[in-house]
Design an enzyme around this catalytic site. Structure first.
Site, PDB file in Angstrom:
ATOM      1  N   ASP A  55      28.268  20.353  89.717  1.00 39.19           N
ATOM      2  CA  ASP A  55      28.458  19.634  90.976  1.00 39.19           C
ATOM      3  C   ASP A  55      27.508  20.182  92.038  1.00 39.19           C
ATOM      4  O   ASP A  55      27.802  21.174  92.701  1.00 39.19           O
ATOM      5  CB  ASP A  55      29.924  19.793  91.432  1.00 39.19           C
ATOM      6  N   ARG A  95      37.480  13.166  92.787  1.00 41.30           N
ATOM      7  CA  ARG A  95      38.518  12.141  92.958  1.00 41.30           C
ATOM      8  C   ARG A  95      38.047  10.789  92.460  1.00 41.30           C
ATOM      9  O   ARG A  95      38.846   9.946  92.068  1.00 41.30           O
ATOM     10  CB  ARG A  95      38.957  12.104  94.434  1.00 41.30           C
ATOM     11  N   LYS A 149      39.238  16.566  85.197  1.00 37.48           N
ATOM     12  CA  LYS A 149      37.945  16.405  85.865  1.00 37.48           C
ATOM     13  C   LYS A 149      36.898  17.194  85.097  1.00 37.48           C
ATOM     14  O   LYS A 149      36.989  18.417  84.970  1.00 37.48           O
ATOM     15  CB  LYS A 149      38.038  16.914  87.311  1.00 37.48           C
ATOM     16  N   LYS A 162      25.218  20.504  98.371  1.00 36.38           N
ATOM     17  CA  LYS A 162      25.906  21.740  98.741  1.00 36.38           C
ATOM     18  C   LYS A 162      24.870  22.788  99.175  1.00 36.38           C
ATOM     19  O   LYS A 162      23.723  22.735  98.745  1.00 36.38           O
ATOM     20  CB  LYS A 162      26.658  22.294  97.525  1.00 36.38           C
ATOM     21  N   ASP A 187      29.805  14.527  97.712  1.00 33.36           N
ATOM     22  CA  ASP A 187      30.370  15.776  97.176  1.00 33.36           C
ATOM     23  C   ASP A 187      31.882  15.661  96.922  1.00 33.36           C
ATOM     24  O   ASP A 187      32.464  16.537  96.307  1.00 33.36           O
ATOM     25  CB  ASP A 187      30.067  16.923  98.155  1.00 33.36           C
ATOM     26  N   ASP A 241      33.028  23.329  87.426  1.00 33.99           N
ATOM     27  CA  ASP A 241      33.690  22.167  88.008  1.00 33.99           C
ATOM     28  C   ASP A 241      34.227  21.209  86.933  1.00 33.99           C
ATOM     29  O   ASP A 241      34.728  20.134  87.253  1.00 33.99           O
ATOM     30  CB  ASP A 241      32.726  21.438  88.953  1.00 33.99           C
TER      31      ASP A 241
HETATM   32  N1  BES Z   1      34.093  20.850  93.107  1.00 35.01           N
HETATM   33  C1  BES Z   1      34.339  20.836  94.512  1.00 35.01           C
HETATM   34  C2  BES Z   1      35.576  21.665  94.902  1.00 35.01           C
HETATM   35  C3  BES Z   1      35.505  23.147  94.637  1.00 35.01           C
HETATM   36  C4  BES Z   1      35.110  24.027  95.640  1.00 35.01           C
HETATM   37  C5  BES Z   1      35.867  23.670  93.427  1.00 35.01           C
HETATM   38  C6  BES Z   1      35.065  25.374  95.396  1.00 35.01           C
HETATM   39  C7  BES Z   1      35.827  25.022  93.192  1.00 35.01           C
HETATM   40  C8  BES Z   1      35.418  25.881  94.190  1.00 35.01           C
HETATM   41  C9  BES Z   1      34.555  19.405  94.989  1.00 35.01           C
HETATM   42  O1  BES Z   1      33.880  18.448  94.285  1.00 35.01           O
HETATM   43  C10 BES Z   1      34.065  19.343  96.389  1.00 35.01           C
HETATM   44  O2  BES Z   1      32.900  19.496  96.575  1.00 35.01           O
HETATM   45  N2  BES Z   1      34.972  19.121  97.334  1.00 35.01           N
HETATM   46  C11 BES Z   1      34.650  19.082  98.701  1.00 35.01           C
HETATM   47  C12 BES Z   1      35.360  17.904  99.291  1.00 35.01           C
HETATM   48  C13 BES Z   1      34.873  17.522 100.669  1.00 35.01           C
HETATM   49  C14 BES Z   1      33.478  16.982 100.595  1.00 35.01           C
HETATM   50  C15 BES Z   1      35.829  16.494 101.231  1.00 35.01           C
HETATM   51  C16 BES Z   1      35.094  20.384  99.336  1.00 35.01           C
HETATM   52  O3  BES Z   1      36.130  20.925  98.925  1.00 35.01           O
HETATM   53  O4  BES Z   1      34.419  20.852 100.244  1.00 35.01           O
HETATM   54 ZN    ZN Z   2      33.418  18.889  92.323  1.00 36.14          ZN
HETATM   55 MG    MG Z   3      31.935  18.071  95.019  1.00 35.88          MG
END
Ligand code: BES
Ligand code: ZN
Ligand code: MG
Length: 485
Positions: free
Chosen positions: A255, A336, A250, A262, A332, A273
């Site tokens: 992000d 995936r 990835k 966010k 967000d 990220d």
């Molecule tokens: N890049 C984030 C995940 C992440 C969070 C990486 C903290 C490193 C530290 C990912 O893209 C994301 O935002 N995931 C969301 C998913 C949710 C929207 C289902 C998350 O984990 O809140």
């Molecule tokens: Zn992300």
């Molecule tokens: Mg995200």
């Protein structure tokens, strides 16, 4: 600060100022008798009587120009312990004063081959700092000179560790770069630079991605003024056409969350990220540098997830490369989407022996495993076992997490084949992995490593001093060495 290890040092006219000797658990000086002077010997012997022999290191200042460091090699240490020991020694390096250190191989007594190489590897990894953007950058160079005629470090070992260090440092540099510098256009360019190392690089830009039908990747990047890319790196170390092993990463350069923005606090962390992709790039560089006898391919999806006039909306439906449709309920949950297309593409194009993807995919994996273990999700017990074994060996820890068809209902969508988030809540990392699994179309053995808690270290770890860790390069290199070379 950096450390240069001088493996081929021949004692010259320099005054040995800092001498590193290995001793056994009891700090017995018997192997030093012929190496140090008799006055040094009795001086140290005396001081040892009142020293804490449980320590890993004891330091003896002989005079203003000369210091002797004794490194205690406790019984039954593993190679990863030797690496950590080397890393711990880093605090004794005085960047202000001392330029030269001498590590004496003749004092080693261990069944671990190339023990000094593991020690130096740990020290070198721990010494990494990223200070490209500090204008007052008094970069100091320390030389560690390897001396002695016994227990020589083999040439293969020197090549191995150098390649790993360069691969890991490359990955750490990429992760450390801020989002305004390392956007997808720049990232793709840097990967192209690995051509000179013998990797075959293919860059699929937006035009090509559109043609291929990679709308899941394209949707994530469409709000950014930067391009979106899929980049493949091939290493044909076997010089034949046998099936490669494949690594997918990835590469979300930043992000923001997109329209599902966010919160401001800690959003700056999202510059890492792209760490999954950086591990893949660092691993591929390492394989090329050490001319690994393996066919391997790395595939990374590079995008920037931004809000904007053209950004993807919650509720949008995209058709992925696999043909499956995805309803975007939260912009967000973008990693995936990038991986979905990258995985199907890798499986179809390269027909690999296995695929391992790495991604900072979910915050939920940090809730489960903190910064100690990466989450391992897999459809294959053999590959999982191999991964768990090597993770112990190199001390890049993994914990296996479940996949199960019962989770599927959480990501089934009314309007498309699936949705990109689980609205019911719970099992956030598993539902993300379960989502990815839908894009493995031909039952290829596959493992997904959720490294959200491992890619960046606030406090520093065994082999890093804080910041980008390069997690996964050593793990996957060991997997290849032990099982696929
Ligand atoms: N890049 C984030 C995940 C992440 C969070 C990486 C903290 C490193 C530290 C990912 O893209 C994301 O935002 N995931 C969301 C998913 C949710 C929207 C289902 C998350 O984990 O809140
Ligand atoms: Zn992300
Ligand atoms: Mg995200």
């Amino acid at each position: 600060m950096s450390i240069k290890i001088n493996y081929s040092f021949k004692s010259g006219n320099k005054v040995p100022a800092n001498l590193i000797y290995f001793v056994d658990e009891d700090f017995s000086l018997k192997r030093l008798e012929k190496i140090i002077s008799s006055s040094e010997f009795s001086y140290i012997s005396d001081l040892l009587k009142n020293s804490d022999l449980k320590k890993n290191f004891l330091v003896f200042r002989i005079n203003s120009k000369k210091t002797i460091y004794l490194v205690s090699i406790k019984k039954n240490l593993k190679t990863s312990d030797i690496e950590s020991l080397g890393a711990k020694f880093h605090k004794y390096i005085d960047y202000k004063k001392d330029k030269d250190y001498f590590i004496n191989l003749d004092t080693i007594n261990s069944r671990i081959e190339n023990l000094a190489a593991y020690f130096l590897h740990g020290l070198k990894l721990k010494s990494y700092e990223f200070n490209l953007y500090k204008s007052k950058n008094n970069e100091k160079l320390i030389f560690i000179n390897v001396i002695g005629s016994k227990n020589k470090i083999t040439v293969e070992s020197i090549i191995r560790f150098k390649a790993l260090e360069e691969g890991i440092f490359f990955a750490r540099d990429l992760v450390s770069e801020p989002g305004n510098i390392l956007h997808p256009d720049e990232y793709a360019k840097r990967i192209r630079g690995l051509k000179k190392n013998g990797l075959k690089i293919n860059i699929y830009d937006e035009k090509k991605l559109k043609k291929l039908g990679m709308n899941a990747v394209l949707g994530v990047g469409q709000g950014s003024i930067r391009g979106s890319y899929l980049v493949t790196m091939e290493w044909n170390g076997l010089k034949n056409s046998s099936k490669p092993v494949a690594f997918v990463g990835k590469g979300v350069c930043f992000d923001t969350g997109g329209i599902s923005l966010k919160p401001a606090k800690f959003m700056e962390d999202m510059t890492y990220d792209m760490a999954g992709s950086a591990t893949v790039v660092g691993l591929m560089k390492n394989l090329a540098l050490r001319k690994a006898k393996v066919n391997a391919v790395g595939v990374v999806g590079l995008v920037e997830n931004m809000p904007g006039g053209n950004a993807q909306r919650p509720g949008d439906i995209v058709k992925s490369y696999s043909g499956k449709t995805i309803e975007i309920l939260n912009t967000d949950a973008e990693g995936r989407l990038v991986l979905a297309d990258a995985l199907s593409f890798t499986e179809k194009k390269f027909k690999p022996k296995f695929m391992i993807d790495l991604a900072t995919l979910t915050g939920a994996i940090i809730v489960s495993l903190g910064s100690e273990y990466a989450g391992l999700f897999s459809n294959d017990d053999k590959l999982s076992k191999q991964l768990l074994e090597v993770s112990e060996k190199v001390d890049e820890k993994l914990w296996r997490m479940p996949l199960h068809k019962n989770f599927d209902k959480l990501i089934d969508s009314k309007n498309a084949d699936m949705q990109n988030i689980n609205y019911v809540g719970g099992a956030g990392s598993t539902t993300a992995a379960q989502f990815l699994q839908r894009f493995i179309l031909n039952k290829t053995p596959w493992a997904h490593l959720d490294i959200a808690g491992m890619a960046f270290s606030k406090y520093g770890g065994a082999l890093n001093s804080g910041g980008a860790t390069g997690y996964g390069v050593r793990l996957l290199n060991q997997l290849i060495e032990d099982h696929y070379e």
